[in-house]
Design an enzyme around this catalytic site. Structure first.
Site, PDB file in Angstrom:
ATOM      1  N   HIS A  20       0.851  -1.183   0.000  1.00  0.00           N
ATOM      2  CA  HIS A  20       0.000   0.000   0.000  1.00  0.00           C
ATOM      3  C   HIS A  20       0.888   1.233   0.000  1.00  0.00           C
ATOM      4  O   HIS A  20       1.920   1.277   0.674  1.00  0.00           O
ATOM      5  CB  HIS A  20      -0.898   0.025   1.254  1.00  0.00           C
ATOM      6  CG  HIS A  20      -1.780   1.238   1.299  1.00  0.00           C
ATOM      7  ND1 HIS A  20      -2.960   1.312   0.597  1.00  0.00           N
ATOM      8  CD2 HIS A  20      -1.634   2.430   1.912  1.00  0.00           C
ATOM      9  CE1 HIS A  20      -3.506   2.502   0.800  1.00  0.00           C
ATOM     10  NE2 HIS A  20      -2.726   3.199   1.595  1.00  0.00           N
ATOM     11  N   ASP A  24     -15.247   1.828   7.196  1.00  0.00           N
ATOM     12  CA  ASP A  24     -14.271   2.839   6.790  1.00  0.00           C
ATOM     13  C   ASP A  24     -14.855   3.751   5.717  1.00  0.00           C
ATOM     14  O   ASP A  24     -14.648   4.961   5.746  1.00  0.00           O
ATOM     15  CB  ASP A  24     -12.978   2.180   6.278  1.00  0.00           C
ATOM     16  CG  ASP A  24     -12.032   3.242   5.739  1.00  0.00           C
ATOM     17  OD1 ASP A  24     -11.640   4.116   6.541  1.00  0.00           O
ATOM     18  OD2 ASP A  24     -11.716   3.234   4.539  1.00  0.00           O
ATOM     19  N   ARG A  42     -15.492  11.914   8.036  1.00  0.00           N
ATOM     20  CA  ARG A  42     -14.277  12.651   8.430  1.00  0.00           C
ATOM     21  C   ARG A  42     -14.043  13.810   7.478  1.00  0.00           C
ATOM     22  O   ARG A  42     -13.648  14.910   7.882  1.00  0.00           O
ATOM     23  CB  ARG A  42     -13.071  11.701   8.415  1.00  0.00           C
ATOM     24  CG  ARG A  42     -13.011  10.794   9.624  1.00  0.00           C
ATOM     25  CD  ARG A  42     -12.048   9.657   9.414  1.00  0.00           C
ATOM     26  NE  ARG A  42     -10.709  10.110   9.119  1.00  0.00           N
ATOM     27  CZ  ARG A  42      -9.819   9.431   8.396  1.00  0.00           C
ATOM     28  NH1 ARG A  42     -10.113   8.245   7.900  1.00  0.00           N
ATOM     29  NH2 ARG A  42      -8.634   9.914   8.197  1.00  0.00           N
ATOM     30  N   SER A  46      -7.928   3.571   9.156  1.00  0.00           N
ATOM     31  CA  SER A  46      -8.627   3.545   7.870  1.00  0.00           C
ATOM     32  C   SER A  46      -7.839   2.718   6.851  1.00  0.00           C
ATOM     33  O   SER A  46      -8.378   1.813   6.201  1.00  0.00           O
ATOM     34  CB  SER A  46      -8.803   4.999   7.390  1.00  0.00           C
ATOM     35  OG  SER A  46      -9.137   5.058   6.041  1.00  0.00           O
ATOM     36  N   LYS A  60      -8.567  -1.762   5.644  1.00  0.00           N
ATOM     37  CA  LYS A  60      -8.739  -2.308   4.288  1.00  0.00           C
ATOM     38  C   LYS A  60      -7.676  -3.368   3.996  1.00  0.00           C
ATOM     39  O   LYS A  60      -7.933  -4.370   3.337  1.00  0.00           O
ATOM     40  CB  LYS A  60      -8.694  -1.164   3.270  1.00  0.00           C
ATOM     41  CG  LYS A  60      -9.964  -0.314   3.327  1.00  0.00           C
ATOM     42  CD  LYS A  60      -9.879   0.957   2.535  1.00  0.00           C
ATOM     43  CE  LYS A  60      -9.014   1.986   3.184  1.00  0.00           C
ATOM     44  NZ  LYS A  60      -9.265   3.366   2.889  1.00  0.00           N
TER      45      LYS A  60
HETATM   46  N1  URA Z   1      -6.224   6.867   2.781  1.00  0.00           N
HETATM   47  C1  URA Z   1      -7.140   6.132   3.441  1.00  0.00           C
HETATM   48  O1  URA Z   1      -7.514   5.053   3.004  1.00  0.00           O
HETATM   49  N2  URA Z   1      -7.641   6.632   4.599  1.00  0.00           N
HETATM   50  C2  URA Z   1      -7.251   7.809   5.107  1.00  0.00           C
HETATM   51  O2  URA Z   1      -7.740   8.182   6.157  1.00  0.00           O
HETATM   52  C3  URA Z   1      -6.306   8.563   4.415  1.00  0.00           C
HETATM   53  C4  URA Z   1      -5.799   8.057   3.243  1.00  0.00           C
END
Ligand code: URA
Length: 433
Positions: free
Chosen positions: A82, A161, A168, A183, A187
Site C-alpha cells: 500500500h 471505513d 471525516r 482507515s 482495508k
Molecule cells: N487513505 C485512506 O484510506 N484513509 C485515510 O484516512 C487517508 C488516506
C-alpha cells in the site's frame, strides 16, 4: 451501552474498551448511531488521540464490518502493498509483477485516484479492454494460475471505513493519525494478505508532508499489523518531487513497462526493488540483501515483465500497449514547456505537478469526474538538474489547447530555480518493521 457515555469518556481523555469501540463501529455502520454523535467521537479522537490498543481495536472492528477476503483458497504465500499516495507513483505496476515472478501470490485490490494523486485502477484502465471488476471467483482463480491479479476494491470491503471516511471529510477530522492508520489498515486486514509492505510518503505531494508525521503514521500502522497478526514493514519515502518522469495514466503504464524492461528512472526502479525486497524477505524468510537480489533478478531477467503481460492478457487488456506505447490512445494536443530562466531546478512541488496533471485531464476533483487516459506530462528535467533558459522542461498531453494552457501555468508554478544546486533529499528516510 450508550453512545453519550462513550463520548463523555473520550472527551475526558479516557481509554475506550474493545466493547465500546465495537458498539460504535457496528452501530454507525448499521446507521443506528447518527452522524452527529459519530462526528463528535471522531473530533474527540482527533483531540485526545488513541492508545495503540484502541487504534488496533478500531482497525480490527472496521476490518470486520464487511466481507473479509479468505485467501486460504490461494495456494501459496500472499503479499500486498500500500502507498499513502503521491504524484507519479506507479510502483504497484512494477512491485506486483516482480513479487509474482519471485513466487509470491499477489491478490491486490486497488483504488482510483482523487485530487492530485493517481490511482492504480485508473492507470490499468488506460490499457484498452483491461477489466478491473473481477468476480472473487475469477480473482482467486487467476492468482492461483498465474500468481497475480489487480482488481478494484469492492464496496463490501470495510464498509465502516467508507462511511467514516466520508464523515471525516465533512467534519474536519481527516488529519488524525490514529484515524488515518486505522482507515488504511482496516482495508489491508480485510484484503487478507499475511505480508504487507507500506510505502508511507512525505514531502510536498504527500498525505503527510512532514517526515515526523509520516514516521508516526508508519509506526502506528506497523503496530496495528503486529497486534492483528500480520507481518508489516513500512518504508518512509520521499514525495517532495514526483516519482519518476511520467505523470498521467497511460504514461505511467509506459514508464512502469520501461522499468520492467530494465530501463527507466533510477529512483523509481530502486524504490520498486526495495518494496519488492521487503515483501520477498517477509514471505520467503530471506535477508533484505538476498531478497533484493531475487527482486533484481526477477526484473532483469524479464520474468516480471512477462508476469505483467500475463496479467493484462488474463484481464482482457490489449497487451500490445506494453511493447509499443504508440498503441495507446494518443492525446490530441501536446505542448513543450520551455524554461523561463537558467539555473538549477531547486524544487519541483509535487502537489502542484499533480494538480497540473489533473488540469490536463489525468485526474478527477470529484468521484464522478471522467479522466482522460492519454492526458498528463513527461518531465524532461528533474529537481537538481541544470537548465538553460529556453531548454525544454516537460511535454504536456491533453485533449485541447485550453487544458494545455492551464496545465502549463500550474506546471511552471511548481518550479523554483536557484543559481546553486539544491541539497539532494534521500529516497528512503527510514524503514520500520
Ligand atoms: N487513505 C485512506 O484510506 N484513509 C485515510 O484516512 C487517508 C488516506
Amino acid at each position: 451501552m450508550r453512545m453519550a457515555d462513550i463520548l463523555d469518556r473520550k472527551r475526558n481523555g479516557e481509554t475506550l474498551t474493545r466493547q465500546e469501540i465495537e458498539y460504535f463501529v457496528n452501530g454507525y455502520t448499521k446507521a443506528q448511531i447518527p452522524d452527529y454523535q459519530a462526528s463528535a467521537l471522531l473530533m474527540a479522537i482527533c483531540i485526545r488521540g488513541m492508545t495503540d490498543a484502541e487504534t488496533a481495536d478500531l482497525t480490527d472492528c472496521m476490518a470486520r464490518s464487511g466481507a473479509q477476503m479468505d485467501l486460504s483458497a490461494i495456494d501459496g504465500i500472499t503479499a500486498d502493498k500500500h502507498s499513502t499516495g503521491g504524484v507519479g507513483d506507479k510502483t504497484t505496476l512494477v512491485v506486483v509483477p516482480v513479487c509474482a515472478a519471485a513466487g509470491l501470490k499477489m491478490a491486490k485490490m486497488s483504488g482510483r485516484g482523487l485530487g492530485h494523486t493517481g490511482g492504480t485502477i485508473d492507470k490499468l484502465e488506460s490499457i484498452p479492454g483491461f477489466r478491473t471488476d473481477l468476480s472473487m471467483e475469477a480473482f482467486f482463480e487467476q492468482v492461483n494460475r498465474i500468481g497475480l491479479a489487480i482488481t478494484g476494491q469492492t464496496a463490501e470491503l470495510a464498509p465502516a471505513d467508507q462511511k467514516l471516511y466520508a464523515l471525516r471529510d465533512a467534519s474536519g477530522t481527516v488529519s488524525s493519525i490514529p484515524l488515518i492508520a486505522s482507515s488504511i489498515m482496516s482495508k489491508k486486514l480485510a484484503a487478507g494478505a499475511q505480508n504487507i509492505a507500506l510505502d508511507v510518503k512525505c514531502g510536498s505531494g504527500a498525505l503527510m508532508p512532514l517526515e515526523s508525521d509520516a514516521r508516526h503514521l508508519a509506526k502506528q500502522m506497523v503496530e496495528i499489523g503486529k497486534r492483528c497478526g500480520r507481518n508489516v514493514t513500512a518504508v518512509i519515502t520521499d514525495m517532495d518531487a514526483p516519482l519518476g518522469t511520467h505523470i498521467g495514466n497511460a504514461l505511467e503504464v509506459t514508464e512502469a513497462c520501461a522499468v520492467l524492461k530494465g530501463r527507466g528512472d533510477r529512483d523509481l526502479r530502486t524504490l520498486c526493488l526495495i518494496l519488492s525486497a521487503h515483501l520477498i524477505a517477509m514471505s520467503l524468510q530471506k535477508s533484505q540483501e538476498e531478497a533484493f537480489a531475487i527482486a533484481e533478478q526477477a526484473l532483469m531477467s524479464g520474468a516480471a515483465f512477462q508476469k505483467l503481460w500475463e496479467m493484462v492478457v488474463c484481464q482482457g487488456g490489449d497487451a500490445a500497449v506494453l511493447e509499443q506505447e504508440s498503441c495507446f490512445l494518443q492525446a490530441k494536443c501536446t505542448k513543450t514547456v520551455f524554461s523561463p530562466q537558467s539555473g538549477y531546478i531547486a524544487h519541483t512541488h509535487a502537489k502542484r505537478v499533480g494538480e497540473c496533471a489533473s488540469l490536463l485531464g489525468a485526474g478527477r476533483e470529484t468521484k464522478a469526474d471522467r479522466i482522460d487516459p492519454a492526458a498528463g506530462l513527461i518531465l524532461t528535467k528533474k529537481t537538481g538538474a541544470h537548465i538553460e533558459r529556453g531548454e525544454p522542461l516537460a511535454t504536456l498531453f491533453a485533449a485541447d489547447e485550453d487544458r494545455l494552457q492551464a496545465g502549463e501555468a500550474r506546471f511552471l508554478a511548481s518550479l523554483t530555480f536557484s543559481p546553486q544546486p539544491p541539497e539532494k533529499r534521500p529516497l528512503i528516510f527510514d524503514t520500520i518493521s
